[in-house]
Design a protein around this motif. Structure first.
Motif, mmCIF file in Angstrom:
data_model
loop_
_atom_site.group_PDB
_atom_site.id
_atom_site.type_symbol
_atom_site.label_atom_id
_atom_site.label_comp_id
_atom_site.label_asym_id
_atom_site.label_seq_id
_atom_site.Cartn_x
_atom_site.Cartn_y
_atom_site.Cartn_z
ATOM 1 N N THR A 1 2.827 11.255 -17.451
ATOM 2 C CA THR A 1 2.632 11.997 -16.077
ATOM 3 C C THR A 1 2.290 10.894 -15.039
ATOM 4 N N VAL A 2 2.854 11.264 -14.059
ATOM 5 C CA VAL A 2 2.571 10.309 -12.743
ATOM 6 C C VAL A 2 1.159 10.498 -12.266
ATOM 7 N N ASP A 3 0.461 9.157 -12.308
ATOM 8 C CA ASP A 3 -1.195 9.205 -12.091
ATOM 9 C C ASP A 3 -1.054 9.132 -10.322
ATOM 10 N N LYS A 4 -0.335 8.440 -9.766
ATOM 11 C CA LYS A 4 -0.233 8.297 -8.520
ATOM 12 C C LYS A 4 0.768 7.736 -7.962
ATOM 13 N N ASN A 5 1.542 8.043 -6.997
ATOM 14 C CA ASN A 5 2.671 7.388 -6.413
ATOM 15 C C ASN A 5 2.060 6.358 -5.397
ATOM 16 N N ASN A 6 2.971 5.498 -5.229
ATOM 17 C CA ASN A 6 2.439 4.634 -3.999
ATOM 18 C C ASN A 6 1.260 3.779 -4.266
ATOM 19 N N VAL A 7 0.723 3.466 -5.384
ATOM 20 C CA VAL A 7 -0.561 2.887 -5.494
ATOM 21 C C VAL A 7 -0.610 1.752 -4.608
ATOM 22 N N PHE A 8 0.368 0.912 -4.529
ATOM 23 C CA PHE A 8 0.600 -0.170 -3.484
ATOM 24 C C PHE A 8 2.187 -0.600 -3.435
ATOM 25 N N TYR A 9 2.187 -1.550 -2.561
ATOM 26 C CA TYR A 9 3.699 -2.000 -2.406
ATOM 27 C C TYR A 9 3.677 -3.526 -2.665
ATOM 28 N N ILE A 10 4.719 -3.769 -3.427
ATOM 29 C CA ILE A 10 4.935 -5.274 -3.783
ATOM 30 C C ILE A 10 6.435 -5.326 -3.570
ATOM 31 N N PHE A 11 6.912 -6.749 -3.931
ATOM 32 C CA PHE A 11 8.151 -7.054 -3.929
ATOM 33 C C PHE A 11 8.874 -6.959 -5.348
ATOM 34 N N ILE B 1 -9.190 -0.658 -21.636
ATOM 35 C CA ILE B 1 -8.278 -0.023 -21.127
ATOM 36 C C ILE B 1 -8.039 -0.843 -19.618
ATOM 37 N N THR B 2 -6.886 -1.159 -19.221
ATOM 38 C CA THR B 2 -6.949 -1.906 -17.882
ATOM 39 C C THR B 2 -5.875 -1.022 -16.932
ATOM 40 N N THR B 3 -6.223 -0.937 -15.825
ATOM 41 C CA THR B 3 -5.138 -0.728 -14.725
ATOM 42 C C THR B 3 -5.317 -1.309 -13.341
ATOM 43 N N TRP B 4 -4.995 -0.992 -12.193
ATOM 44 C CA TRP B 4 -4.946 -1.663 -10.889
ATOM 45 C C TRP B 4 -5.170 -0.861 -9.782
ATOM 46 N N ALA B 5 -6.017 -1.029 -8.864
ATOM 47 C CA ALA B 5 -6.169 -0.218 -7.675
ATOM 48 C C ALA B 5 -6.168 -1.142 -6.560
#
Length: 890
Positions: free
Chosen positions: A720-730, A648-652
């Motif tokens: 379900t939302v795990d986190k809003n505004n994880v980071f900002y990209i284009f 399982i992968t995700t990003w932070a």
């Protein structure tokens, strides 16, 4: 062109073939189309949103005219297109729409009677559908939430009618999703102003209210729909003040100012004095006949279609410049479709005077006024050109008396409004003829009508000061510099005075205190000592020696000029390079709604997975490249799932977020491959991380979303939302590295304009101080060094006969040589880059020419859209070369 559901498959094949972004839950999932649309619906997308069959919801607010009061009986009882309305006005049970017909029940004047009323809604929507040539602007839903007799403060944000409008958006969005159709709010319409006329609301205050109305609607509609497009406000002048025992009103001028001061946000459709109101005799009313509501709806539809579908600017028939010399007043107009004409058939000409009760003197609606005891009278009004009018007075006025020109401004108290409205006070006055505030100037617009109406544009009502061979009409560029509102003023000078100078005054309307910005001998000034979203009034006095010659004035509301989220201390340049991050989906995904997604920007990983049956679903977003200012590494977080033999992968990117995932058993993969921002920067958007916990697989899956619509869809499927505004990209459609826009300036003597194109601020400022007018930004170009870009060479021809220079642009060697053969030289001062072949997101530039025998010159002009090209051709221009080069649109 009508949308056919069966046409979606070829569209998707086309999209897949061109590698366009597809961000969806999984194949076969019903809201797939909606997710696809939400990604493609971005400004400057590779695919224009014109190809997407939106449901376009236009919400309507205002007073009784906005809901068709007294427009009985209903006229539109069948729907010729696919336009819709809201089924249940309570909005509690809305799950679908109904066909848009007029049967709204509202009390009618006994004079007209009948069942139901005719509002502007049906004609407005049907006109857009009739004129539209793209699926994106064919299907509309219209809803009304106005209230009879409400002033602005009773309809603004926070009031029950406004909240009803927001509820209508939520209900319509839900119904559209039930149809698997993309949804947006492209416009809001207003018909308002009567009660503020009665109460005497100051014009400046009402102008600011219109701007506030638009800002509130746009902000709240975007929040509810997740759309990126603006929500412009369309309104019309109230032309019925005589019905309320008022000879004059400041509200029509305020409505004109609101459009002039908020370009691109607020649009004035036009006046209403050319329409017919319900009274032919009897009590005075400000309500329209049913046929006039329908005709007014067509005007709204015509203008809305031009703005949102054709993406062209709109200015009503309105004054552009007024000058005064002796007994002569010259008016130059903004004319949608030339030439202008005097029409006393569609609108009855008002008698020049009414004995005893009317001291105003009118001619075709024009009035001259000043502060003297005996103002001059108008003796003659004549059209002197396709966009110009000459007015002759019987004597030369005094500049110190504040001369003013008015149009459709003054009427007789208690007169019936409209094209044929009479004075109803006594039989003797009735016999004199029409007495309402009205005029007889229109253009030659022949836009086709579904209902046999004329859709000529009529000159707006106005009350303007006249420059007396001195400070003319003031124009302004309303912009931002370093997140601070910035106003650049420019004004005309019609005379040559010894020792003349200008003094500029500024008033912040909420404070009420006027301050001088000093004297100067040039005709422009910049001002950045301003508050955001505030109304300012500027006044320019021109003086010769110790004598004041004249004064011009302008009111406008400043921009907000701040980012929703504060930018980091080190704000990246707009020229930041980006890395494309793709999403891959396995060939045999687990049962929806929890598919396995893999995000990567590494080509070797993409190749590895696609070779093993994974599908490349396209670019999900664009991340800033390594070395960009203020970025953080986005770490790939991996969790081995022994039970299912998978990862399982995700990003932070934030250290706290990384720590939180580690506490859940994730490890930080050493081969992270893209960067992101931890706070919002210009042009970036927030990423939302969602999760789905599956008891069947005993796993928690993760995915990303950039769209509010996308997030809503996933949430409805159990994510379900795990986190809003994880980071900002284009966003995925972000143009790579564009320079500041290229500006266009003109010296005009239509139809052969002297055009100058530049992206250099110093050139722009130089020309503005020497009589050139700023026409607007025309396109964006790639940065120097962008792959496959070429310098656009400025080609200059010195015209000794006319003591002038002609210039145009070329980029290909063949085109440059062609101009050199005509005597042009290649300037070393070229300043922007272009592409010679079309790139994703770019548009072709067409060069047109106009050969003038009068000036013995050939003028050159650029155009991008078919509408711009056709407009120039209609004025005598011819195409010199198509696809001169390719640039990004504004």
């Amino acid at each position: 062109m009508r949308f056919n559901q069966r046409g979606l498959a070829p569209l998707l094949l086309l999209i897949a073939g061109l590698g366009v972004i597809v961000f969806t839950v999984t194949a076969g999932y019903a809201p797939f189309k909606d997710n696809l649309y939400s990604i493609l619906y971005r400004k400057n997308s590779l695919f224009a949103s014109d190809s997407i069959p939106y449901i376009n919801h236009i919400i309507s607010n205002g007073q009784s005219l906005s809901v068709g009061a007294d427009g009985c009986p209903s006229l539109t009882t069948t729907q010729p297109f696919n336009n819709l309305s809201i089924t249940d006005n309570t909005l509690k049970t809305l799950t679908s729409f109904r066909s848009l017909v007029e049967d709204f029940q509202i009390a009618c004047n006994p004079e007209v009677g009948g069942k139901g009323v005719e509002s502007i809604s049906s004609a407005m929507a049907n006109t857009i559908s009739n004129l539209s040539t793209t699926p994106a602007y064919e299907d509309f839903v219209v809803s009304m939430h106005g209230g009879q007799g409400y002033p602005y403060i009773g309809l603004k944000k926070g009031t029950p009618p406004y909240q009803e409008g927001m509820a209508q958006i939520q209900a319509a969005k839900s119904a559209a999703q039930g149809m698997n159709r993309p949804y947006r709010v492209p416009a809001v319409t207003i018909i308002h102003g009567e009660t503020d006329t009665i109460s005497g609301t100051p014009g400046d205050q009402y102008t600011a209210s219109i701007a506030e109305w638009q800002r509130d609607y746009e902000s709240d509609a975007k929040a509810l729909t997740g759309q990126f497009e603006q929500v412009p406000l369309f309104h019309s002048q109230t032309s019925s003040h005589t019905a309320y025992d008022k000879k004059t009103s400041s509200i029509p001028e305020a409505q004109l100012n609101s459009a002039e001061n908020n370009t691109g946000k607020v649009y004035l459709v036009g006046p209403k004095y050319f329409l017919e109101y319900i009274n032919s005799r009897g009590p005075v009313s400000a309500h329209l006949k049913n046929t006039s509501y329908r005709q007014l709806g067509e005007y709204y539809g015509k203008v809305i279609k031009k703005v949102i579908a054709d993406k062209t600017d709109w200015k009503p028939l309105s004054p552009q410049k007024i000058s005064f010399n002796g007994k002569i007043i010259d008016i130059k107009l903004n004319v949608p479709v030339a030439p202008i004409v005097i029409d006393t058939v569609k609108v009855a000409e008002r008698p020049k005077r009414y004995p005893n009760i009317d001291k105003s003197d009118t001619k075709y609606g024009f009035e001259y006024f000043d502060n003297s005891a005996s103002p001059a009278n108008i003796t003659y009004v004549e059209i002197t050109g396709p966009d110009t009018i000459k007015i002759t007075l019987d004597k030369a006025p005094n500049a110190a008396d504040n001369p003013r020109l008015r149009y459709a401004h003054t009427g007789i108290n208690n007169s019936i409004p409209g094209a044929f409205g009479l004075q109803t006070e006594t039989p003797a006055l009735l016999a004199l003829g029409p007495a309402s505030a009205r005029g007889n100037i229109r253009d030659s617009d022949n836009t086709p009508s579904l209902y046999g109406n004329s859709l000529n544009n009529w000159l707006v009502q106005f009350d303007k000061s006249i420059p007396f061979n001195g400070a003319g009409m003031i124009t302004a560029r309303n912009s931002c510099r370093n997140n601070i509102p910035y106003i650049e003023l420019e004004w005309d000078d019609y005379g040559n005075f010894p020792n003349f100078n200008y003094e500029v005054f500024k008033t912040k309307v909420s404070a009420g205190t006027e301050q001088s910005l000093g004297s100067r001998n040039v005709r422009n000034i910049g001002d950045d000592n301003l508050s955001p979203e505030s109304l300012y009034r500027y006044r320019v006095e021109v003086k010769s020696g110790n004598n004041q010659i004249a004064s011009g004035n302008l009111s406008l509301t400043t921009k907000l000029c701040v980012n929703p989220t504060p930018a980091p201390t080190s704000t990246p340049s707009i020229n930041v390079q980006t890395v494309s991050i793709k999403k891959l989906v396995p060939s045999n995904p687990k049962t929806p709604p929890y598919p396995v997604f893999f995000f990567t920007g590494k080509q070797n990983e993409i190749d590895y997975l696609t070779a093993r049956g994974w599908t490349d679903s396209g670019i999900v977003f664009k991340a800033p490249a390594a070395g960009s200012s203020g970025v953080s590494m986005a770490s790939r977080m991996i969790k081995n799932d022994g039970a299912n033999q998978s990862q399982i992968t995700t990003w932070a990117a934030d250290p706290q977020d990384i720590s939180a995932l580690k506490s859940q058993g994730f490890t930080e993969y050493p081969d992270s491959d893209f960067f992101a921002y931890l706070s919002q920067v210009p042009g970036s958007v927030p990423v939302t991380r969602l999760k789905f916990t599956s008891s069947g697989y005993n796993q928690t899956f993760y995915t990303f979303s950039l769209s509010v619509v996308e997030t809503d869809v996933l949430s409805s499927q159990g994510w379900t939302v795990d986190k809003n505004n994880v980071f900002y990209i284009f966003p995925p459609d972000r143009q790579t590295a564009t320079v500041t826009h290229v500006d266009n300036l003109i010296k005009s003597n239509p139809p052969y304009y002297a055009n100058f194109y530049t992206s250099k601020a110093q050139e722009l400022d130089y020309l503005l101080t020497r009589g050139w007018s700023f026409k607007g930004a025309v396109f964006k170009s790639p940065i120097k060094g962008a792959p496959d870009s070429f310098m656009a060479s400025r080609m200059v021809l010195t015209d000794n006969q006319n003591s002038a220079q002609i210039h145009t642009w070329a980029a290909s060697q063949e085109d440059i040589k062609s101009f050199k053969d005509k005597g042009f030289t290649e300037s070393a001062d070229s300043d922007f880059f272009v592409f010679l072949t079309q790139k994703a997101g770019t548009v072709p530039v067409t060069r047109l020419k106009f050969v003038s025998s009068v000036y013995s010159k050939t003028f050159y002009q650029f155009a991008i859209t078919p509408t711009q090209i056709n407009d120039l051709i209609s004025k005598g221009w011819t195409v010199d070369k198509q696809n001169v080069f390719y640039v990004y649109p504004m």
